[in-house]
Design an enzyme around this catalytic site. Structure first.
Site, mmCIF file in Angstrom:
data_model
loop_
_atom_site.group_PDB
_atom_site.id
_atom_site.type_symbol
_atom_site.label_atom_id
_atom_site.label_comp_id
_atom_site.label_asym_id
_atom_site.label_seq_id
_atom_site.Cartn_x
_atom_site.Cartn_y
_atom_site.Cartn_z
ATOM 1 C CE LYS A 154 -35.828 5.141 -7.616
ATOM 2 N NZ LYS A 154 -35.703 3.632 -8.084
ATOM 3 C CG ASP A 203 -31.862 6.853 -7.653
ATOM 4 O OD1 ASP A 203 -31.614 6.983 -8.854
ATOM 5 O OD2 ASP A 203 -32.319 5.911 -7.061
#
Ligand code: ATP
Length: 290
Positions: A11, A138
């Site tokens: 990401k 996350d």
């Protein structure tokens, strides 16, 4: 013995804001996140019994419970009431470690998807996302990825319109930055500037890549840390090659530039690989159906 393969996409933060501190010690975050085509590959082998263990191509990545993928598999087995099962996880790491690209979290999310495939989809999307949030902040985002707004610790997710087509040049200097250390520094001085998250959401709605790129912002870049000078230098080099915007992702140390022209992104990577040590080109990856 059953096996499954999963990709774990890295990401990038298109924005990162810290809006407060909570009574549980966590920080209140507001982030726009994007998965990109830089990925680890994981192979899961399910056995009737035995330990949950990992192996990887990087010596310094732990193979035991300290590995987030191992922890995710253990949580999954407990959740489906089969804690005695053994799982071997082979991880081919490509995502740089300690880069702010959620490598460990992406592997954990891939582990939950892989286990659910091995168990014939026994857990629902909601159950998987619940498990994910318990493994790490996350991990929930990494389950489906794509473009999303993340709030709370990062686990409160809203899907966003996909990022317009573009290329990233992602550079990682040799040093890593410890996340707790950077949060501590952030706590010792007030955040003076915040990203224009509303403006970024509008730009995404309208498909305006340039408008979005003007607003890329990460409050950690303002922390008083000498390593941010290197970050600033890499950002400036990316702009030299024609990046529309640049940003440090998460707590670093990776920095990226957004490009519309593939030849410009490629040239930036070719030159900055030599200057910085690691530089890869990637594209946005859309959300995965869970
Ligand atoms: P984030 O963006 O979530 O802050 P990061 O990209 O900065 O994370 P990671 O690459 O996830 O950091 O690795 C941070 C630490 O996590 C490493 O030092 C490593 O020991 C540990 N770790 C646990 N599991 C993994 C994994 N599967 N892959 C890489 N590192 C892992």
């Amino acid at each position: 013995m059953k096996q499954v393969l999963e990709r774990a996409y890295a990401k990038l933060n298109l924005s990162l804001d810290v809006t407060g501190r909570r009574s549980d010690g966590y920080h209140e975050m507001v982030m726009i996140m994007q998965t990109v085509s830089l990925f680890d590959e994981l192979r899961f082998t399910l056995r009737d019994s035995g330990p949950v263990r990992a192996s990887s191509n990087l010596r310094f990545v732990p193979n035991d419970q300290r590995n987030l993928a191992v922890r995710a598999v253990q949580r999954y087995l407990e959740a489906v009431g089969e804690p005695e099962r053994g799982v071997f996880i082979e991880i081919k790491k490509t995502i740089p470690v300690g880069a702010g690209m959620a490598g460990g979290s992406a592997d954990a999310a891939a582990a939950l998807r892989g286990m659910n495939a091995l168990f014939g989809g026994r857990l629902s999307r909601e159950e998987l996302l619940d498990l994910a949030a318990g493994v790490g902040s996350d991990v929930a985002f990494c389950m489906a990825g794509g473009t999303a707004l993340a709030k709370g610790r990062g686990e409160l997710l809203t899907p966003l319109p996909p990022l317009p087509d573009c290329l990233f040049a992602i550079c990682k200097p040799a040093f890593s930055i410890s996340t707790p250390e950077l949060f501590k520094k952030l706590d010792s001085a007030p955040v003076r500037r915040h990203p224009d998250t509303a403006g970024m959401l509008r730009a995404l709605e309208e498909g305006q890549l340039r408008e979005l790129c003007h607003r890329l912002y990460n409050v950690f870049e303002d922390v008083d840390d000498r390593r941010m000078r290197t970050v600033a230098r890499i950002k400036s080099r990316l702009l030299d090659f024609g990046a529309l915007g640049t940003l440090m992702t998460g707590t670093g140390s990776a920095v990226f530039g957004v490009f519309t022209r593939e030849d410009a992104a490629r040239e930036a990577c070719r030159v900055l690989e030599k200057e910085v040590g690691f530089c890869r080109m990637a594209r946005p990856v859309p959300a995965i159906e869970l």
